[in-house]
Scaffold this active site. Sequence first.
Site, PDB file in Angstrom:
ATOM      1  N   HIS A 111       0.829  -1.211   0.000  1.00  0.00           N
ATOM      2  CA  HIS A 111       0.000   0.000   0.000  1.00  0.00           C
ATOM      3  C   HIS A 111       0.858   1.253   0.000  1.00  0.00           C
ATOM      4  CE1 HIS A 111      -3.630  -2.117   2.101  1.00  0.00           C
ATOM      5  NE2 HIS A 111      -3.282  -2.682   0.965  1.00  0.00           N
ATOM      6  N   TYR A 165      -8.665   4.301   8.872  1.00  0.00           N
ATOM      7  CA  TYR A 165      -8.778   4.520  10.317  1.00  0.00           C
ATOM      8  C   TYR A 165      -9.842   5.583  10.507  1.00  0.00           C
ATOM      9  CZ  TYR A 165      -4.218   2.170  10.959  1.00  0.00           C
ATOM     10  OH  TYR A 165      -3.191   1.268  10.979  1.00  0.00           O
ATOM     11  N   PRO A 225      -2.595  -1.976  19.566  1.00  0.00           N
ATOM     12  CA  PRO A 225      -2.417  -2.328  18.157  1.00  0.00           C
ATOM     13  C   PRO A 225      -2.513  -1.167  17.164  1.00  0.00           C
ATOM     14  CG  PRO A 225      -4.510  -3.169  18.987  1.00  0.00           C
ATOM     15  CD  PRO A 225      -3.762  -2.643  20.169  1.00  0.00           C
ATOM     16  N   LYS A 251       2.408  -1.823  15.339  1.00  0.00           N
ATOM     17  CA  LYS A 251       3.848  -1.880  15.606  1.00  0.00           C
ATOM     18  C   LYS A 251       4.319  -3.188  16.242  1.00  0.00           C
ATOM     19  CE  LYS A 251       4.785   1.795  13.691  1.00  0.00           C
ATOM     20  NZ  LYS A 251       5.163   1.491  12.335  1.00  0.00           N
ATOM     21  N   TYR A 260       4.676   5.462  10.748  1.00  0.00           N
ATOM     22  CA  TYR A 260       3.802   4.375  10.295  1.00  0.00           C
ATOM     23  C   TYR A 260       4.568   3.442   9.352  1.00  0.00           C
ATOM     24  CZ  TYR A 260      -0.658   2.302   8.776  1.00  0.00           C
ATOM     25  OH  TYR A 260      -1.703   1.439   8.519  1.00  0.00           O
TER      26      TYR A 260
END
Length: 394
Positions: A72, A200, A292, A296, A384
Amino acid sequence: MRAQVAIIGAGPAGLLLSHLLHLEGIESIIIESRSREYCETRVRAGLLEQNSVDLLNETGLGERMNRIALPHDGVQFTFDNTYHRVNMTELTGRRVTIYAQQEIVKDIIAVRLKAGGQIHFEADAKEIGGLDTAKPFVKFMHEGSLKTIECDYVAGCDGFHGISRDAMPASMVKGFDRVYPFGWLGMLIAAKPPSEELIYSHHPEGFTLFSMRAPEITRSYLQVAPDEDIKNWSEDRMWSEMRKRLGKHEGLELNEGEILQASITPMRSYVSEPMRYEKLFLAGDSAHIVPPTGAKGMNLAMADVCVLARAMIAFYKKNQTHYLDSYSETCLSRVWRAEHFSWWMTTLMHTFHDASPFDQRRQIAELHTVFGSRAGQTLLAENYAGLPIVNWRP
Ligand code: FAD
Ligand code: DHB
């Protein structure tokens, strides 16, 4: 039994360590309390940082991943009736990849067994000892009898509920803990996800995340109460919460399908310092837990293992001990940055039902500050996509 390194736990940390050591001719024995089938089917993490993908490729573990994983370039966010796409590749030059943890576990088990590696399943570690002597050992129950591995070093890769952390003298260890007032209801669904990228979503009634495991398999999570009972969640309730919390945004569509699996996970942050006592080294979840949000946990386990493999290889191949001595410090500086990022993503995206009206508005303002700015998005994207990891070859 005798090995240079005794590894407790066949999760991503233990398996990867065994593989890296093997590539440099160092032998290890893994003991794992669960069955092989259980380890290979347990549904857990799914998002790999760029460095984790590169590591798997470099070390000959990428064949199946390159065929079925989903890379992605961007990640999407919704809140306050707005929609934002963070273009990770443009902002950082790196991307993330969806590839399920149990697939990585399957790949490494196959490669280790093919190379003659020793993994004992249904072998439960009971005692770790001799850590301050020249003869450390691990005792474990296997097929009804107590067996012993003698070794030079013990790698405690046995997750949060293992025995390794407690084998360190209590007076030398300090634990840092934070518990969150929510958990995640995780669902695996036979349906196309609402978007090809992760979403998200912050919503006044609670956070939701839409991820995936394959083009036609959705993995989604709903914020729930920390002590929530799954029995209170009918499929209708799951769908209505997912629909409400995703909101209405052009191009994002909730597709229904069979819910294949659903379970609730509590959320916490935890770090144990130090990560080493004499001949025992902790790696992965045995030493630290992250909530979560931001994915990570598994990546951090892999990053620890690179530091540990480097230290052990430098010892066996070059007779150097400085990497062993700096193991804990090296890991912890990266661990704390991942702890910060996971805490930040969690507090930014979730709904705190007891927040004051001031804090509710402050949180919405913070979301706009981060996602309304290229600098804010870059900060998020850098973390991220993943911080650098050390080169496991010294
Ligand atoms: P583990 O994978 O836990 O492996 C430890 C192994 O040690 C296990 O196989 C265990 O059976 C074995 N073991 C334990 N005790 C003993 C003993 N006494 N003797 C022998 N063997 C023993 N992370 C994300 O990034 N995203 C997610 O969505 C996500 N979801 C999760 C859901 C759940 C329910 C859990 C528990 C974790 C989740 N994580 C997630 C975190 C991620 O899965 C972990 O960070 C990752 O598994 C860490 O790998 P590890 O090898 O350190 O530990
Ligand atoms: C997944 C889990 C996460 O916690 C996350 O932030 C992203 C993806 C997943 O399981 O796919």
